[in-house]
Motif scaffolding. Structure first.
Motif, mmCIF file in Angstrom:
data_model
loop_
_atom_site.group_PDB
_atom_site.id
_atom_site.type_symbol
_atom_site.label_atom_id
_atom_site.label_comp_id
_atom_site.label_asym_id
_atom_site.label_seq_id
_atom_site.Cartn_x
_atom_site.Cartn_y
_atom_site.Cartn_z
ATOM 1 N N UNK A 80 -6.609 8.017 15.619
ATOM 2 C CA UNK A 80 -5.963 7.614 15.014
ATOM 3 C C UNK A 80 -4.516 8.361 14.732
ATOM 4 N N UNK A 81 -3.373 7.970 13.920
ATOM 5 C CA UNK A 81 -1.998 8.131 14.150
ATOM 6 C C UNK A 81 -1.454 7.261 13.222
ATOM 7 N N UNK A 82 -0.717 7.179 12.017
ATOM 8 C CA UNK A 82 0.014 6.154 11.445
ATOM 9 C C UNK A 82 1.035 6.493 10.448
ATOM 10 N N UNK A 83 1.976 5.141 9.757
ATOM 11 C CA UNK A 83 2.702 5.728 9.238
ATOM 12 C C UNK A 83 2.829 4.391 7.829
ATOM 13 N N UNK A 84 3.241 4.739 6.734
ATOM 14 C CA UNK A 84 4.174 3.845 5.948
ATOM 15 C C UNK A 84 5.256 3.511 6.695
ATOM 16 N N UNK A 85 5.463 2.406 6.458
ATOM 17 C CA UNK A 85 6.960 1.973 7.403
ATOM 18 C C UNK A 85 8.151 1.422 6.578
ATOM 19 N N UNK A 86 9.037 1.644 7.259
ATOM 20 C CA UNK A 86 10.445 1.423 6.782
ATOM 21 C C UNK A 86 10.342 -0.420 6.784
ATOM 22 N N UNK A 87 10.816 -0.357 5.158
ATOM 23 C CA UNK A 87 11.059 -2.004 5.141
ATOM 24 C C UNK A 87 12.017 -2.697 4.347
ATOM 25 N N UNK A 88 12.722 -1.615 4.411
ATOM 26 C CA UNK A 88 14.412 -2.155 4.630
ATOM 27 C C UNK A 88 15.671 -1.789 5.350
ATOM 28 N N UNK A 89 16.203 -2.632 5.568
ATOM 29 C CA UNK A 89 17.503 -2.561 6.892
ATOM 30 C C UNK A 89 17.902 -1.426 6.460
ATOM 31 N N UNK B 195 1.233 -1.276 0.396
ATOM 32 C CA UNK B 195 -0.297 0.034 -0.267
ATOM 33 C C UNK B 195 1.259 1.309 0.254
ATOM 34 N N UNK B 196 0.185 2.053 0.068
ATOM 35 C CA UNK B 196 1.004 3.900 -0.682
ATOM 36 C C UNK B 196 -0.161 4.260 0.501
ATOM 37 N N UNK B 197 0.460 6.017 0.807
ATOM 38 C CA UNK B 197 -0.861 6.599 1.851
ATOM 39 C C UNK B 197 -1.685 6.833 1.356
ATOM 40 N N UNK B 198 -1.703 6.408 0.497
ATOM 41 C CA UNK B 198 -3.445 7.257 -0.113
ATOM 42 C C UNK B 198 -4.347 6.063 0.043
ATOM 43 N N UNK B 199 -3.962 4.971 -0.068
ATOM 44 C CA UNK B 199 -5.067 3.217 -0.235
ATOM 45 C C UNK B 199 -5.144 3.151 1.309
ATOM 46 N N UNK B 200 -4.273 3.663 2.692
ATOM 47 C CA UNK B 200 -4.529 4.089 3.663
ATOM 48 C C UNK B 200 -5.454 4.553 4.091
ATOM 49 N N UNK B 201 -5.274 6.300 3.525
ATOM 50 C CA UNK B 201 -6.616 7.091 4.034
ATOM 51 C C UNK B 201 -7.846 6.684 3.716
ATOM 52 N N UNK B 202 -7.921 6.118 2.381
ATOM 53 C CA UNK B 202 -9.211 5.366 1.427
ATOM 54 C C UNK B 202 -9.916 4.392 2.700
ATOM 55 N N UNK B 203 -9.201 4.097 2.429
ATOM 56 C CA UNK B 203 -9.812 2.276 3.366
ATOM 57 C C UNK B 203 -10.051 2.615 4.548
ATOM 58 N N UNK B 204 -9.329 4.064 6.015
ATOM 59 C CA UNK B 204 -9.683 4.050 7.528
ATOM 60 C C UNK B 204 -10.335 5.014 7.046
ATOM 61 N N UNK B 205 -10.860 5.797 6.012
ATOM 62 C CA UNK B 205 -11.735 6.782 6.126
ATOM 63 C C UNK B 205 -13.369 5.662 5.834
ATOM 64 N N UNK B 206 -13.234 5.405 5.421
ATOM 65 C CA UNK B 206 -14.545 4.235 5.165
ATOM 66 C C UNK B 206 -14.726 3.406 6.328
ATOM 67 N N UNK B 207 -13.290 3.335 7.887
ATOM 68 C CA UNK B 207 -13.859 2.422 8.873
ATOM 69 C C UNK B 207 -14.821 3.540 9.586
ATOM 70 N N UNK B 208 -14.174 5.396 9.880
ATOM 71 C CA UNK B 208 -14.794 5.679 10.798
ATOM 72 C C UNK B 208 -15.845 6.124 10.257
ATOM 73 N N UNK B 209 -16.512 6.469 8.309
ATOM 74 C CA UNK B 209 -17.657 7.048 7.945
ATOM 75 C C UNK B 209 -18.545 5.695 8.343
#
Length: 608
Positions: free
Chosen positions: A506-515, A239-253
Motif C-alpha cells: 500500500x502507498x499513499x500521501x497527504x495531498x496538496x489541497x491549495x491551488x 487528517x494528518x499522517x498519523x491518522x492515516x497510519x493508525x486507521x490503515x494499520x487497523x485495516x490490515x490487522x
C-alpha cells in the motif's frame, strides 16, 4: 429441485437422510458389480455408490470425467473411511441418477497436482477454476474483500464508484486509451487510479471514501503485474499522517485476524526511506531477518551514511575496492563452512545479467576465531576481522561484499540479501511482518529529461515544514550537477508506504489541497500554466471552493491476497488473468476489429 445438499455438506449426523446431489464427476472407480464415483462441486467432494442394478444402467450410460450428474439416494456410513476430507465418513447410496450434461475429455486433469502447463490452463481457464487449489485462492480473495469492506463500513467509509472513461493525463505509466465514436479523433483513458476523483469527493464533503476498484496501466508485465489490477482505494478528510497510519494499520490487522486467524498485536515498525535504502538497499525491505547492509566506502552524508569506514579497505592496493564508487557488505549467519564450490556458485549468481555484478568477495569468520577470505593476499587477518566486525559478523558467519557503481551495487546487494534469506529459510511464507516506510523524497531528478519528476505522484504534499521552501524557490535546473545543491532535493514528501514481507502492499500521501501549492508542483514537473489548466483545470478550480485537508492510501489488493496465500504471483488470485504478454489466451484478446468499426471510430491502422 436439482439438489437438497451440496457435495461438501454431509456428515455422520446425516446418515439415513434422503438427499439429492448435483455436481461434476471427479473420478469413476468400478469394482465388479459396484461403481464408486467422486462427485464434486464448489463446496467439496462426496463419494457416491452405484449398486448392481444401477451398474447395468451405467453400462448403457457410461460416466466420464467432468460429466454433470444429478443423483438421488440415502446417506450411509462409509465402510472405508477417508478422514482427509470432511465428507469422508459417509457416502450416498444412489437410488436414481440423471446425466445433466456430458463432457469431452478435459485437456488436463482437474486436480490440485494437474498435468496442465500454465499456457494450457490459461487457455481453458474455466476448467482450471474448477481445481480446488484455484478455488481456495479465490475464496481467500473474497475473504480479504469482505473483511476490508466490513472494517471500512464500521469506520464510516462510504463506497462510491468513480468513472472508468476519463481524460488522459500521461504522468507515470502509459494510459490505455479508448477512442470515442461520438467525438471523432478524441480518446478516453482508462484510469491508472481514481486519484483525482477521490480528491474531488473530499472537496464535495464525503470525508471517508473507499472503493475496491479496477485500475489500468499499459506497462511491461511480470509476476506481480497485470494490465488491469485491483486496489482498495481510500481517502479521508481532516487528517494528518498519523491518522492515516493508525486507521490503515487497523485495516490490515483486521484482515490478518479475519482471513488468517492471526492476532497481529505487535507495534508496526516505522523506517525512513533513507534508512531503508542504506540499511537494506531498497525502499520495501523484508525485516523478517537481519543481514543489514554495511557501507565500507567513504560516507555520503547527503544520502544518510554517517560513519566513515573507508580506512578499513583503503591502502591495500586492491583495485576492485579502491576504484569502486561504493563497497557494500552483509554478514550471513552460520554459513562460514561454505565450500569453495558454494562460494563460486554465489559469485556466478551475482554475475547473472539481472544482478549485473562482476564478482563477489567473501570473508569466512570461522568458529575457531580465524578469518579466511578470497582477498586475504591483500588484507591481513586483523584487517579482515575489522571488516567483518564492521559488518556485524559473528563467529560462524560469512561476510559477502560487492563493489561497483553505487546504484547498481546497492540493488545487487539487496537482491543477494534476499536470496540468502531465502536459502537459509528466513523468509517463511506463514510469517508476516509489517513496516511503514516514511519520508520519501518529494522529487527525483530525471537526467534524460533534465527536469524534476514526482517520486510519488503530482498531488502529494511536501512535509508541512517544507511547504514554504517549495513555494519560495524556483524549480529550474540547468544541469545534473545542480541537483543535490537545489533546495528541492531536500524536500520530503508527506507520503508513506506499507510494506509486508518485502513487498509494497500500500502507498499513499497527504495531498496538496491549495491551488497555489498545486500549481507550484505542476511547474516543478515542467508543466506550463496552460498545460496545467488543460490537464488539471477541473482540480485546480475545485481547490478554490473550500477544499479540506485530506489524504489517503491505496492497497494492491491482488498482491495482498498473493502474499496471504503464500504465492509469488498475483495471477493465482485473479479469476481471469492475462499472461506475461498481456494477452487473454482464453478469449484471444486483444484482437483486431473489423473495418466497419474502424470507420465508425475514425481510425486507420498503420502497423509497420
Amino acid at each position: 429441485m436439482y439438489r437438497t445438499n451440496d457435495c461438501g455438506e454431509l456428515r455422520k449426523e446425516h446418515i439415513g437422510k434422503d438427499v439429492t446431489l448435483a455436481g461434476w464427476v471427479q473420478t469413476v472407480r468400478k469394482f465388479g458389480a459396484i461403481t464408486f464415483v467422486d462427485l464434486r462441486d464448489r463446496y467439496g467432494i462426496t463419494q457416491i455408490v452405484f449398486n448392481e442394478n444401477l451398474n447395468k444402467q451405467l453400462d448403457d450410460q457410461p460416466l466420464g470425467r467432468e460429466f454433470v450428474l444429478q443423483v438421488k439416494g440415502k446417506v450411509i456410513e462409509r465402510s472405508s473411511k477417508n478422514l482427509n476430507i470432511p465428507t469422508g465418513e459417509i457416502e450416498v447410496a444412489v437410488s436414481s441418477f440423471s446425466i445433466l450434461n456430458k463432457s469431452v475429455v478435459p485437456p488436463f486433469t482437474i486436480q490440485d497436482e494437474t498435468d496442465g502447463g500454465d499456457d494450457l490452463r490459461m487457455k481453458f481457464r474455466y476448467l482450471d477454476l474448477r481445481r480446488n487449489a484455484v478455488k481456495k485462492n479465490l475464496e481467500l480473495r473474497y475473504s480479504v474483500n469482505r473483511s476490508a469492506r466490513n472494517y471500512l463500513h464500521e469506520n464510516k467509509f462510504m463506497d462510491i464508484e468513480t468513472p472508468f472513461l476519463i481524460k488522459s493525463t500521461p504522468e507515470g505509466a502509459r494510459d490505455f486509451v479508448v477512442p470515442s465514436r461520438m467525438n471523432p479523433g478524441q480518446f478516453y483513458a482508462l484510469p491508472q487510479s481514481p486519484q483525482t476523483f477521490k480528491q474531488l469527493l473530499m472537496v464535495s464533503g464525503y470525508d471517508r471514501y473507499y472503493q475496491v476498484v479496477k485500475c489500468f496501466r499499459d506497462e511491461d508485465l511480470r509476476a506481480d503485474r497485470q494490465p488491469e489490477f485491483t486496489q482498495i482505494d481510500c481517502e479521508m478528510s481532516f487528517v494528518e499522517q498519523e491518522d492515516i497510519l493508525n486507521m490503515f494499520e487497523g485495516l490490515i490487522k483486521r484482515i490478518f485476524k479475519d482471513v488468517k486467524g492471526i492476532d497481529y498485536t505487535e507495534v508496526v515498525e516505522r523506517m525512513t526511506w533513507e534508512d531503508a535504502m542504506w540499511q537494506f538497499g531498497n525502499d520495501k525491505p523484508d525485516i523478517r531477518f537481519g543481514m543489514q547492509l554495511c557501507n565500507l566506502k567513504s560516507p555520503d552524508v547527503v544520502r544518510g551514511e554517517k560513519e566513515d569506514r573507508s580506512s578499513l579497505i583503503n591502502g591495500a592496493n586492491f583495485n576492485v575496492f579502491d576504484q569502486a564508487e561504493t563497497v557494500l557488505a552483509i554478514a550471513v549467519p552460520g554459513i562460514s563452512e561454505y565450500t569453495r564450490k558454494q562460494t563460486d556458485e554465489l559469485t556466478e549468481w551475482v554475475k547473472r545479467p539481472q544482478i549485473g555484478m562482476k564478482g563477489l568477495v567473501y570473508i569466512k569468520c570461522n568458529t575457531d576465531g580465524t578469518y579466511k577470505s578470497s582477498v586475504d593476499k591483500f588484507y591481513s587477518e586483523e584487517k579482515l576481522k575489522a571488516i567483518a566486525d564492521a559488518a556485524g559478523a559473528q563467529k560462524g558467519d560469512l561476510v559477502l561484499i560487492l563493489a561497483g557503481a553505487e546504484e547498481r551495487t546497492r540493488k545487487a546487494i539487496s537482491e543477494l540479501r534476499l536470496e540468502m534469506g531465502e536459502r537459509l529459510g528466513l523468509r517463511k511464507k506463514d510469517e508476516f511482518k509489517l513496516l511503514w516506510v516514511l519520508d520519501f523524497p518529494l522529487f527525483e531528478y530525471s537526467e534524460d529529461d533534465n527536469r524534476w519528476v514526482a517520486r510519488h505522484h503530482p498531488f502529494t504534499s511536501p512535509k508541512p515544514s517544507q511547504i514554504e521552501t517549495m513555494i519560495n524557490n524556483a524549480p529550474e535546473i540547468t544541469n545534473a550537477a545542480e541537483y543535490l545543491q537545489h533546495p528541492y532535493a531536500g524536500i520530503k514528501a508527506n507520503a508513506y508506504d506499507m510494506v509486508l514481507n518485502g513487498n509494497e502492499i500500500g502507498g499513499g500521501s497527504i495531498r496538496i489541497y491549495q491551488r497555489e501549492l498545486q500549481e507550484k508542483m505542476f511547474a516543478a514537473l515542467g508543466m506550463s500554466p496552460e498545460e496545467s489548466r488543460h490537464k488539471f483545470g477541473f482540480l485546480l478550480g475545485a481547490f478554490e471552493y473550500g477544499a479540506p485537508p485530506h489524504g489517503g492510501i491505496a492497497f494492491g489488493f491482488d498482491r495482498l491476497c498473493a502474499i496471504l496465500g503464500g504465492s509469488e504471483s498475483i495471477r493465482d488470485f485473479i479469476a481471469f488473468p492475462k499472461n506475461n504478454s498481456g494477452r487473454d489466451v482464453m478469449l484471444d484478446a486483444p484482437s483486431t476489429i473489423d473495418d466497419k468499426q474502424l470507420v465508425e471510430l475514425s481510425l486507420k491502422i498503420d502497423v509497420e
